[in-house]
Motif scaffolding. Structure first.
Motif, PDB file in Angstrom:
ATOM      1  N   TYR A  56       0.830  -1.204   0.000  1.00 51.28           N
ATOM      2  CA  TYR A  56       0.000   0.000   0.000  1.00 51.28           C
ATOM      3  C   TYR A  56       0.867   1.257   0.000  1.00 51.28           C
ATOM      4  O   TYR A  56       0.563   2.225  -0.686  1.00 51.28           O
ATOM      5  N   CYS A  57       1.932   1.253   0.786  1.00 50.75           N
ATOM      6  CA  CYS A  57       2.800   2.433   0.861  1.00 50.75           C
ATOM      7  C   CYS A  57       3.560   2.670  -0.440  1.00 50.75           C
ATOM      8  O   CYS A  57       3.924   3.796  -0.748  1.00 50.75           O
ATOM      9  N   LEU A  58       3.835   1.623  -1.188  1.00 54.37           N
ATOM     10  CA  LEU A  58       4.608   1.761  -2.420  1.00 54.37           C
ATOM     11  C   LEU A  58       3.746   1.867  -3.675  1.00 54.37           C
ATOM     12  O   LEU A  58       4.276   1.944  -4.779  1.00 54.37           O
ATOM     13  N   LYS A  59       2.434   1.883  -3.526  1.00 52.02           N
ATOM     14  CA  LYS A  59       1.564   1.833  -4.704  1.00 52.02           C
ATOM     15  C   LYS A  59       1.669   3.063  -5.591  1.00 52.02           C
ATOM     16  O   LYS A  59       1.484   2.975  -6.795  1.00 52.02           O
ATOM     17  N   PRO A  71      14.308   7.210  -1.986  1.00 52.97           N
ATOM     18  CA  PRO A  71      14.035   7.422  -0.552  1.00 52.97           C
ATOM     19  C   PRO A  71      13.245   6.266   0.061  1.00 52.97           C
ATOM     20  O   PRO A  71      13.529   5.842   1.184  1.00 52.97           O
ATOM     21  N   GLU A  72      12.274   5.769  -0.681  1.00 54.57           N
ATOM     22  CA  GLU A  72      11.449   4.669  -0.172  1.00 54.57           C
ATOM     23  C   GLU A  72      12.278   3.400   0.003  1.00 54.57           C
ATOM     24  O   GLU A  72      12.177   2.716   1.025  1.00 54.57           O
ATOM     25  N   LEU A  73      13.101   3.090  -0.998  1.00 55.91           N
ATOM     26  CA  LEU A  73      13.913   1.874  -0.916  1.00 55.91           C
ATOM     27  C   LEU A  73      14.962   1.966   0.187  1.00 55.91           C
ATOM     28  O   LEU A  73      15.221   0.987   0.894  1.00 55.91           O
ATOM     29  N   ILE A  74      15.564   3.141   0.369  1.00 52.90           N
ATOM     30  CA  ILE A  74      16.543   3.324   1.448  1.00 52.90           C
ATOM     31  C   ILE A  74      15.860   3.178   2.801  1.00 52.90           C
ATOM     32  O   ILE A  74      16.381   2.519   3.710  1.00 52.90           O
ATOM     33  N   ALA A  75      14.680   3.787   2.956  1.00 47.54           N
ATOM     34  CA  ALA A  75      13.954   3.694   4.227  1.00 47.54           C
ATOM     35  C   ALA A  75      13.525   2.259   4.515  1.00 47.54           C
ATOM     36  O   ALA A  75      13.597   1.803   5.666  1.00 47.54           O
ATOM     37  N   ILE A  76      13.119   1.513   3.483  1.00 48.74           N
ATOM     38  CA  ILE A  76      12.772   0.104   3.678  1.00 48.74           C
ATOM     39  C   ILE A  76      13.992  -0.687   4.105  1.00 48.74           C
ATOM     40  O   ILE A  76      13.927  -1.527   5.013  1.00 48.74           O
ATOM     41  N   ALA A  77      15.135  -0.408   3.474  1.00 42.31           N
ATOM     42  CA  ALA A  77      16.371  -1.110   3.847  1.00 42.31           C
ATOM     43  C   ALA A  77      16.753  -0.804   5.293  1.00 42.31           C
ATOM     44  O   ALA A  77      17.146  -1.709   6.044  1.00 42.31           O
ATOM     45  N   VAL A  78      16.620   0.449   5.710  1.00 39.58           N
ATOM     46  CA  VAL A  78      16.919   0.813   7.104  1.00 39.58           C
ATOM     47  C   VAL A  78      15.978   0.085   8.047  1.00 39.58           C
ATOM     48  O   VAL A  78      16.403  -0.435   9.090  1.00 39.58           O
TER      49      VAL A  78
END
Length: 108
Positions: A56-59, A71-78
């Motif tokens: 839902y957050c990445l839609k 930014p989204e991928l970095i935050a998911i990795a963190v």
């Protein structure tokens, strides 16, 4: 809404909340074994809900334009690294959220 309607609405909300909180204790007694289906749902549902929240957050993220979802991928990795390291959900979620907000504010 009139005052009686407000009282009825609040009363029904309280009744519904208390019913959902107390009903499992009446259905599943302490001296009885919990059914296998309920144990299965208890194991499977939390990861499924979090997976659905990630989707839902990445839609609306566009990986072909703008920041390309960095930014989204970095935050998911963190978030994943924090969770694997400390195994504390609150730390993982708040750390990933703060990372995302800082990335948007100062870098992207």
């Amino acid at each position: 809404m009139t005052i009686p309607q407000q009282i009825i609405t609040v009363g029904l909300c309280v009744l519904g909340t208390m019913l959902t909180r107390f009903l499992p204790f009446f259905i599943f007694r302490e001296n009885q074994e919990t059914p296998a289906f309920i144990q299965y749902v208890g194991k499977v549902l939390p990861p499924a809900v979090f997976g659905m929240l990630v989707i839902y957050c990445l839609k609306n993220v566009s990986f072909l334009t703008g920041t390309h979802g960095l930014p989204e991928l970095i935050a998911i990795a963190v978030t994943v690294v924090l969770h694997l390291w400390k195994r504390q959900m609150l730390l993982s979620i708040s750390g990933g959220t703060i990372c995302y907000m800082l990335l948007l504010r100062f870098i992207f």
